[in-house]
Design an enzyme around this catalytic site. Sequence first.
Site, PDB file in Angstrom:
ATOM      1  N   GLU A  75       0.831  -1.216   0.000  1.00 52.55           N
ATOM      2  CA  GLU A  75       0.000   0.000   0.000  1.00 52.55           C
ATOM      3  C   GLU A  75       0.863   1.263   0.000  1.00 52.55           C
ATOM      4  O   GLU A  75       0.396   2.340   0.383  1.00 52.55           O
ATOM      5  CB  GLU A  75      -0.947   0.028   1.211  1.00 52.55           C
ATOM      6  CG  GLU A  75      -1.949  -1.111   1.277  1.00 52.55           C
ATOM      7  CD  GLU A  75      -3.004  -1.115   0.175  1.00 52.55           C
ATOM      8  OE1 GLU A  75      -2.990  -0.220  -0.686  1.00 52.55           O
ATOM      9  OE2 GLU A  75      -3.829  -2.051   0.173  1.00 52.55           O
ATOM     10  N   HIS A  98      -3.054   1.919   8.165  1.00 51.41           N
ATOM     11  CA  HIS A  98      -4.123   1.146   7.532  1.00 51.41           C
ATOM     12  C   HIS A  98      -4.224  -0.226   8.192  1.00 51.41           C
ATOM     13  O   HIS A  98      -3.202  -0.863   8.458  1.00 51.41           O
ATOM     14  CB  HIS A  98      -3.843   0.977   6.029  1.00 51.41           C
ATOM     15  CG  HIS A  98      -4.554  -0.196   5.439  1.00 51.41           C
ATOM     16  ND1 HIS A  98      -5.936  -0.269   5.371  1.00 51.41           N
ATOM     17  CD2 HIS A  98      -4.110  -1.369   4.936  1.00 51.41           C
ATOM     18  CE1 HIS A  98      -6.275  -1.427   4.843  1.00 51.41           C
ATOM     19  NE2 HIS A  98      -5.189  -2.122   4.579  1.00 51.41           N
ATOM     20  N   HIS A 100      -7.454  -3.614   9.262  1.00 47.62           N
ATOM     21  CA  HIS A 100      -8.700  -4.294   8.878  1.00 47.62           C
ATOM     22  C   HIS A 100      -9.609  -4.504  10.099  1.00 47.62           C
ATOM     23  O   HIS A 100      -9.801  -5.649  10.532  1.00 47.62           O
ATOM     24  CB  HIS A 100      -8.361  -5.651   8.239  1.00 47.62           C
ATOM     25  CG  HIS A 100      -7.391  -5.599   7.095  1.00 47.62           C
ATOM     26  ND1 HIS A 100      -6.710  -6.710   6.635  1.00 47.62           N
ATOM     27  CD2 HIS A 100      -6.999  -4.568   6.295  1.00 47.62           C
ATOM     28  CE1 HIS A 100      -5.940  -6.370   5.606  1.00 47.62           C
ATOM     29  NE2 HIS A 100      -6.087  -5.070   5.386  1.00 47.62           N
ATOM     30  N   GLU A 129     -17.641  11.096  21.778  1.00 47.06           N
ATOM     31  CA  GLU A 129     -16.214  11.394  21.553  1.00 47.06           C
ATOM     32  C   GLU A 129     -15.833  11.399  20.071  1.00 47.06           C
ATOM     33  O   GLU A 129     -14.754  11.862  19.720  1.00 47.06           O
ATOM     34  CB  GLU A 129     -15.326  10.372  22.276  1.00 47.06           C
ATOM     35  CG  GLU A 129     -15.629  10.190  23.747  1.00 47.06           C
ATOM     36  CD  GLU A 129     -15.260  11.388  24.587  1.00 47.06           C
ATOM     37  OE1 GLU A 129     -14.066  11.686  24.708  1.00 47.06           O
ATOM     38  OE2 GLU A 129     -16.181  12.037  25.118  1.00 47.06           O
ATOM     39  N   HIS A 170     -12.478  -4.193   2.943  1.00 48.22           N
ATOM     40  CA  HIS A 170     -11.020  -4.190   3.101  1.00 48.22           C
ATOM     41  C   HIS A 170     -10.608  -3.621   4.464  1.00 48.22           C
ATOM     42  O   HIS A 170     -10.049  -4.333   5.274  1.00 48.22           O
ATOM     43  CB  HIS A 170     -10.380  -3.421   1.932  1.00 48.22           C
ATOM     44  CG  HIS A 170      -8.885  -3.481   1.945  1.00 48.22           C
ATOM     45  ND1 HIS A 170      -8.106  -3.151   0.873  1.00 48.22           N
ATOM     46  CD2 HIS A 170      -8.013  -3.822   2.935  1.00 48.22           C
ATOM     47  CE1 HIS A 170      -6.830  -3.317   1.186  1.00 48.22           C
ATOM     48  NE2 HIS A 170      -6.757  -3.711   2.434  1.00 48.22           N
TER      49      HIS A 170
HETATM   50  O1  2HA Z   1      -0.276  -4.862   3.808  1.00 48.48           O
HETATM   51  O2  2HA Z   1      -3.273  -4.746   4.319  1.00 48.48           O
HETATM   52  O3  2HA Z   1      -3.967  -3.697   2.018  1.00 48.48           O
HETATM   53  C1  2HA Z   1      -1.297  -5.731   3.525  1.00 48.48           C
HETATM   54  C2  2HA Z   1      -2.562  -4.997   3.362  1.00 48.48           C
HETATM   55  C3  2HA Z   1      -2.905  -4.572   2.002  1.00 48.48           C
HETATM   56 ZN    ZN Z   2      -5.219  -4.014   3.797  1.00 47.37          ZN
END
Ligand code: 2HA
Ligand code: ZN
Length: 222
Positions: A75, A98, A100, A129, A170
């Site tokens: 990413e 980032h 999940h 909050e 995602h």
């Molecule tokens: O790095 O999460 O979006 C692995 C991921 C790709």
């Molecule tokens: Zn990811």
Amino acid sequence: MSQAAYVCDELYRRGWTEAIGGNVSLRMECGGTLVTVSGCRIADVSSDPQRCLGVVDSQGEVVSGFAGGGCPTSELGSHLTTLNMLEADGRCERAMLHCHPPAILALGVTLGEMTGEALTELLWSMHTECGLIFPRGVGALGAMVPGSEELGAKTAEQFKTRDLVFWPHHGLAAIGKTLVEAYDRIDMAEKAAGIALAALQASGINSKLPEAIVNATRAMAK
Ligand code: 2HA
Ligand code: ZN
């Protein structure tokens, strides 16, 4: 422990990454960007930072780190396009994260495609909050191929006006002045998404914070 290693440990502990999921970046004073290696387990960063972290320049060329010969996160496009945009716009955010988180992913599946406005209004109205921790709200994209140029460009565009960006099916991306601030934003959004999801699974969303309270908390944000 470095800020990056601390946040990576938290992402793993919270169950917001699995396998090789999740990545972080931090623009440093020298202008380089610290990023996680491609294919790494987030849980390994704190015990093996030499292998799991490296520094790239603003074009993504490796400057140092990644002992073991790895390359930057898949990413990298989202991270660099976003951090370059923030710097060019003179903004104070230097970190992007980032991962999940499951509740907001399940909320996205439950409610279907949503605009950033609708998702933001829903999350802000779940907990007082939220307006304080992510006063500029959440952008939402359509489903996109992970690591794609399109995902990177559209994410950076959203971060011009948002603190978080939702990638359906995602995960979430967040920016902050520090990685900890970006982490806190994901934590707050995930808490609010969990509340909405629990309500939907029970009798439905029967109460929302009044907009005046949401706006008053947003006004308290630094
Ligand atoms: O790095 O999460 O979006 C692995 C991921 C790709
Ligand atoms: Zn990811």
